[in-house]
Design a protein around this motif. Structure first.
Motif, PDB file in Angstrom:
ATOM      1  N   GLU A  31      -0.860   1.530  11.030  1.00 46.54           N
ATOM      2  CA  GLU A  31      -2.214   1.723  10.535  1.00 46.54           C
ATOM      3  C   GLU A  31      -2.211   1.619   9.022  1.00 46.54           C
ATOM      4  O   GLU A  31      -1.289   2.136   8.375  1.00 46.54           O
ATOM      5  N   PRO A  32      -3.200   0.971   8.418  1.00 46.26           N
ATOM      6  CA  PRO A  32      -3.251   0.849   6.959  1.00 46.26           C
ATOM      7  C   PRO A  32      -3.229   2.223   6.292  1.00 46.26           C
ATOM      8  O   PRO A  32      -3.943   3.143   6.704  1.00 46.26           O
ATOM      9  N   GLY A  33      -2.392   2.361   5.284  1.00 46.76           N
ATOM     10  CA  GLY A  33      -2.310   3.607   4.537  1.00 46.76           C
ATOM     11  C   GLY A  33      -1.432   4.658   5.170  1.00 46.76           C
ATOM     12  O   GLY A  33      -1.293   5.752   4.617  1.00 46.76           O
ATOM     13  N   LYS A  34      -0.819   4.360   6.319  1.00 51.24           N
ATOM     14  CA  LYS A  34       0.047   5.316   6.996  1.00 51.24           C
ATOM     15  C   LYS A  34       1.486   4.808   6.963  1.00 51.24           C
ATOM     16  O   LYS A  34       1.750   3.607   7.113  1.00 51.24           O
ATOM     17  N   LYS A  38      -2.619  12.401  -8.256  1.00 52.45           N
ATOM     18  CA  LYS A  38      -2.074  11.622  -7.149  1.00 52.45           C
ATOM     19  C   LYS A  38      -0.745  10.956  -7.493  1.00 52.45           C
ATOM     20  O   LYS A  38      -0.204  10.188  -6.698  1.00 52.45           O
ATOM     21  N   MET A  48       0.852  -1.183   0.000  1.00 53.85           N
ATOM     22  CA  MET A  48       0.000   0.000   0.000  1.00 53.85           C
ATOM     23  C   MET A  48       0.891   1.237   0.000  1.00 53.85           C
ATOM     24  O   MET A  48       1.895   1.295   0.707  1.00 53.85           O
ATOM     25  N   SER A  49       0.567   2.208  -0.807  1.00 54.41           N
ATOM     26  CA  SER A  49       1.389   3.402  -0.923  1.00 54.41           C
ATOM     27  C   SER A  49       1.089   4.372   0.211  1.00 54.41           C
ATOM     28  O   SER A  49       0.000   4.413   0.757  1.00 54.41           O
ATOM     29  N   ASN A  50       2.120   5.155   0.559  1.00 47.62           N
ATOM     30  CA  ASN A  50       1.996   6.190   1.582  1.00 47.62           C
ATOM     31  C   ASN A  50       2.588   7.485   1.046  1.00 47.62           C
ATOM     32  O   ASN A  50       3.608   7.468   0.369  1.00 47.62           O
ATOM     33  N   GLU A  51       1.943   8.601   1.354  1.00 49.89           N
ATOM     34  CA  GLU A  51       2.489   9.897   0.973  1.00 49.89           C
ATOM     35  C   GLU A  51       3.576  10.292   1.971  1.00 49.89           C
ATOM     36  O   GLU A  51       3.346  10.301   3.180  1.00 49.89           O
TER      37      GLU A  51
END
Length: 612
Positions: free
Chosen positions: A118-121, A89, A1-4
């Motif tokens: 946490e998912p996405g973090k 994005k 999953m990608s994270n910014e």
């Protein structure tokens, strides 16, 4: 999953934080460390791939030297798309590195998978507060040490190997403790809570320590490919150490005829025209001129036949053997011809009559009103800085690309050419200057042999001419920052120094920066006759005395490995982004002469009270 993770300046993506470099981000109030991914991710994240992408630039001379067809700018999101809907994005990719993290509160260290998330973090956290009835959580930090080798490979530090577990220990893949009990690495203790094994981090940076460790793992976390075979022993390095990433940059100035707008105006039709059979090229261009190329021909003020002639000349030049890029630039700067900014948007020079007060030392003064520099990243090294031959470069991609990442910057400058007759006479008479240059040259070649072996081809010799011109460039930059309003980090040098059949003896001081310090006009104006006399005289006068003298002028500060003689931060050294040679090979004694002797520097007679 990608994270910014965060944002980077475009210029930093090519230099400081190119593919393979470790970058620290601040995301979600936590510190995240990651390694920038390879060039394949540029194509995947910002299509279309390769040179079909709209964010491309060209510099034919540099392309010819590096063996590529063009360059890509570090990709940025489309501002139009960003304003529509949910925004653009897209982003460049970085992979978490190092994989080991440490809790600053309980001092435990472990791989990332063992921490809460946490998912996405992007952050990871420790739950050590939960057992004490306290609210909140502690964000874990990347560990301080990693492993690297001169071939560019990168891996996590072998924490479990270092602590030395007891036989049968159940904690060989679990948490460890890394705690500072007293100052220094000797007081930094790694321990296992299961078997109570303890070991300090003393000796972690010693080469002898790792001679009994297995050879390098060959890991390249910035590339999505298999590990390489590597016979080097890895070394422990601080995660933020300056020797963990040395970008290897090649640059070139855009000069006529390559600096005209021919290829830019033709755009996407350039390759189509070039690939047509030469006998059919005029007919093909005439066909394109009826529709898609009509505006281009009008803008260039040429007929189809003239356009084909210019393209043929370009093709012929491109197929010639690669020559010295500096020689081509030097010939252009010393041609004595002014260029018109109306016909050449990238290169404009105006020759200035050399003031009689400087005529004995300088033979040419040129205002560089406008210039363009392209800087391309072709690889990087770790542990050992890149040498002149740039051997053993770490790859930016799994497979060689037809393009390289680059940035283009525009600016202005001053070019000064030394008087060849006076310079040759000074070189012949001042034997002491040759001896000082030979001293540096022997030290440089000795280190080169230690780095690459005795059977390797040696780099170009360090000569008195090169030392003189390089030190003169630094003296000029320091003085110009006081007079023209630019910051010291905004000025750059470009050295033209060689003897032989095609001698060069000149220096270009220019601004080529992507921020506001670009083309404000303050630098090239200093080439006016009255101003350049004042600037050069003040620059040389400042070299006569250093606040660290007599230690500086007597070479006491010349520590081994620095490749410096009479030079220090108080007199000559410049920001490393301004110097082509990383603040090496400098000696102000060649400018003003050694203190207390009858020996004279090249500019000794220009000093106050000593002019003849």
């Amino acid at each position: 999953m990608s994270n910014e993770l965060g944002e980077l300046r475009r210029s930093a993506v090519v230099a400081t934080f190119g593919p393979g470099a470790i970058i620290d981000f601040r995301a979600d109030q936590a510190t995240i460390s990651a390694v920038a991914a390879g060039l394949e991710e540029w194509d995947r994240s910002f299509p279309p791939a390769g040179l079909r992408n709209e964010q491309c630039i060209h510099e034919p001379r540099l392309q010819r030297k590096l063996g590529v067809h063009g360059f890509r700018l570090p990709p940025v999101i489309d501002p139009v798309r960003a304003r529509k809907g949910n925004g653009d994005k897209r982003s460049l990719v970085a992979a978490r590195f190092p994989g080991w993290l440490q809790c600053p509160r309980c001092n435990r260290i472990a791989p990332q998978k063992k921490w809460g998330h946490e998912p996405g973090k992007a952050f990871r956290y420790c739950s050590c507060l939960a057992g004490k009835g306290e609210a909140g959580r502690t964000y874990v930090l990347p560990v301080r040490f990693v492993m690297a080798c001169p071939n560019g490979h990168l891996d996590d530090f072998p924490w479990h190997w270092w602590v030395g577990h007891d036989d049968g220990c159940a904690g060989r893949s679990g948490f460890l403790h890394l705690e500072s009990e007293r100052p220094g690495h000797a007081g930094l203790i790694l321990s296992c809570p299961k078997c109570d094994a303890r070991r300090s981090m003393d000796g972690i940076f010693s080469n002898q320590t790792w001679e009994r460790f297995s050879t390098c793992s060959g890991k390249r976390p910035w590339l999505a490919g298999p590990d390489q075979n590597c016979n080097h022993h890895p070394q422990a390095v601080q995660r933020g150490a300056s020797n963990l990433y040395f970008p290897v940059i090649e640059s070139a100035l855009s000069i006529p005829p390559w600096s005209d707008r021919l290829q830019e105006v033709i755009g996407i039709y350039w390759d189509a025209i070039v690939n047509v059979d030469p006998g059919q090229r005029v007919r093909f261009v005439r066909m394109l001129a009826e529709n898609v190329l009509a505006a281009a021909l009008q803008e260039l003020h040429v007929t189809p036949e003239q356009l084909v002639a210019q393209i043929d000349y370009r093709i012929h030049q491109y197929t010639q053997p690669v020559t010295d890029l500096r020689q081509e630039e030097y010939r252009q700067l010393t041609s004595g011809q002014n260029t018109n900014g109306d016909t050449d948007r990238e290169f404009e020079v105006r020759n200035v009559v050399v003031p009689k007060d400087l005529a004995p030392w300088l033979s040419r003064v040129v205002k560089v009103v406008r210039l363009r520099e392209v800087r391309a990243l072709k690889g990087f090294t770790r542990i050992v800085p890149p040498g002149d031959e740039n051997r053993d470069l770490a790859a930016l991609s799994l497979q060689p690309m037809t393009w390289l990442p680059a940035i283009e910057v525009r600016g202005e400058g001053i070019f000064l050419e030394l008087n060849h007759e006076h310079l040759s006479k000074w070189e012949a008479e001042q034997k002491w200057a040759q001896d000082r240059a030979e001293k540096l040259d022997l030290a440089w070649k000795h280190e080169w042999r230690e780095r690459y072996g005795d059977d390797t081809e040696l780099p170009e010799s360090i000569t008195a001419r090169f030392l003189l011109i390089h030190t003169f460039a630094h003296a000029l930059m320091r003085q110009l920052t006081l007079e023209c309003g630019y910051s010291s980090a905004s000025l750059r040098e470009r050295i033209y120094a060689s003897a032989g059949a095609l001698p060069m003896a000149g220096v270009l001081i220019f601004t080529a920066t992507s921020d506001a310090d670009g083309t404000l006009g303050g630098l090239q104006r200093q080439a006016d006759a009255a101003r350049i006399v004042r600037t050069v005289e003040a620059a040389i006068a400042a070299m006569e005395w250093c606040s660290s003298d007599p230690l500086c002028i007597e070479d006491v500060f010349a520590r081994p490995g620095s490749f410096l003689l009479a030079a220090c931060h108080a007199c000559v050294l410049a920001p490393e982004t301004s110097c082509e040679h990383f603040n090496r090979f400098l000696d102000r004694a060649l400018l003003v002469g050694p203190e207390g002797t009858s020996q004279t520097g090249y500019f000794s007679d220009l000093l106050p009270g000593r002019r003849k």
